[in-house]
Design an enzyme around this catalytic site. Structure first.
Site: not given
Length: 352
Positions: A257, A149
């Site tokens: 997702k 990230k």
């Protein structure tokens, strides 16, 4: 057939840093379907809402769950096109119930313990030293693909961190994916992408904020690093809108997702469209509890997804549920000899 739901609050073992801020807890809802003549036997699922990311996460969310509860009782359909996480949870519960209420949603070699799913190791945002520590931990644990990230600390520090990784592990030893969560701008995106390409980055998720289709299309056409769409897919619920998005942007990959892209049915449509266009894809979880993660892992196995998937391990929470899915090195495994324990949901505050 009846439907019920119960709120549940997950707590992080350590604060989770993203470009949208630091999280210490994550709300979710467990859902179940059952025959009112035998309510102790039920199919379980998770409506994994994500405040700050799910468009549906507003003050009307519980009312929508209540609408589903009422409609299921009278055999009426509910429009869930704008409620991806509820669609996701309801699909799970129905699949579990249909398969005998054993925690099995998609029976495959995976649920028989005969196959495994390779996953990437997720390195959360943090200060430089903390991220280096987490990277070292993942490598020692046996991960061959890491997802970093980025976008929360100084860009120079982030590059220094990636340089540190590449100094010790080239791309043949360690695949690196990065996720900017929309943290770049059009002013800095191209030079940053060029630098990431020099460091053999496999792909970058969502370099600029979602909702800028023409700018994202331009970046995809010139970027030296393959671009994957993530947040860009959220809230796109119609077949035509999905088709138009992929044809306009032409990404290298899409990230699926289920809680955010229309459940398993919506995810299947995205995959079919991607395959038609030669666009790659992989599946990612979205901080579900182990209930949702168990279902996503089974779906991923049923899809025969290739390469490292972005599935979590449930290990970031202190108060997770127990399922037969566990992590061994960089693979998720399913313990076919372990029975799914439904008693752990008994004391939740179910809305009936």
């Amino acid at each position: 057939m009846r439907f019920s739901f119960a709120p549940y609050l997950l707590h992080f073992k350590e604060p989770g840093g993203t470009s949208r801020g630091v999280m210490t807890e994550k709300p979710t809802f467990l859902v179940k379907v059952f025959d009112e003549d035998n309510p102790s036997v039920f199919g379980i699922g998770e409506a994994a809402v994500f405040p700050g990311l799910s468009p549906e996460a507003d003050g009307n969310y519980v009312w929508k769950l209540t609408e589903v509860l009422a409609n299921v009782a009278i055999g009426k359909d509910t429009d869930l096109s704008r409620h991806s996480s509820i669609q996701f949870g309801l699909e799970q519960a129905i699949l579990d119930y249909s398969n005998g209420c054993k925690g099995v949603y998609f029976p495959t070699d995976f649920t028989e313990g005969k196959s495994e799913i390779e996953i990437n190791g997720l390195v959360w945002m943090g200060d430089f030293d903390k991220m280096i520590e987490r990277i070292d931990e993942k490598v020692r644990a046996g991960f061959r693909c890491l997802k970093l990230k980025i976008g929360a600390i100084d860009w120079k520090k982030e590059i220094e961190m990636i340089e540190y990784v590449r100094k010790h592990f080239d791309s043949s030893r360690l695949m690196l994916r990065v996720d900017a969560n929309g943290g770049f701008t059009m002013d800095n995106a191209l030079p940053r992408l060029k630098r990431l390409a020099e460091l053999d980055i496999h792909s970058i998720e969502q370099p600029i904020p979602a909702g800028n289709a023409e700018l994202m299309a331009f970046l995809c056409s010139v970027s030296p690093v393959p671009i994957a769409l993530d947040e860009e897919l959220i809230g796109i619920s119609s077949t035509e809108a999905r088709r138009q998005l992929l044809d306009t942007i032409k990404p290298s990959f899409i990230i699926l997702k289920p809680a955010l892209c229309g459940g398993f049915s919506g995810g299947a449509e995205w995959i079919a469209m991607a395959r038609e266009r030669g666009i790659g894809w992989w599946v990612t979880s979205a901080l579900e509890s182990n209930v949702g993660l168990n279902a996503i892992a089974q779906w991923t196995a049923a899809l025969k997804a290739e390469g490292p998937q972005g599935l979590g391990t449930g290990g970031v929470f202190t108060d997770n549920f127990v399922t037969p899915v566990s992590l061994e090195r960089d693979h998720l495994k399913y313990d076919a000899s372990s029975k799914f324990d439904y008693s752990q949901f008994k004391d939740l505050k179910w809305h009936l």
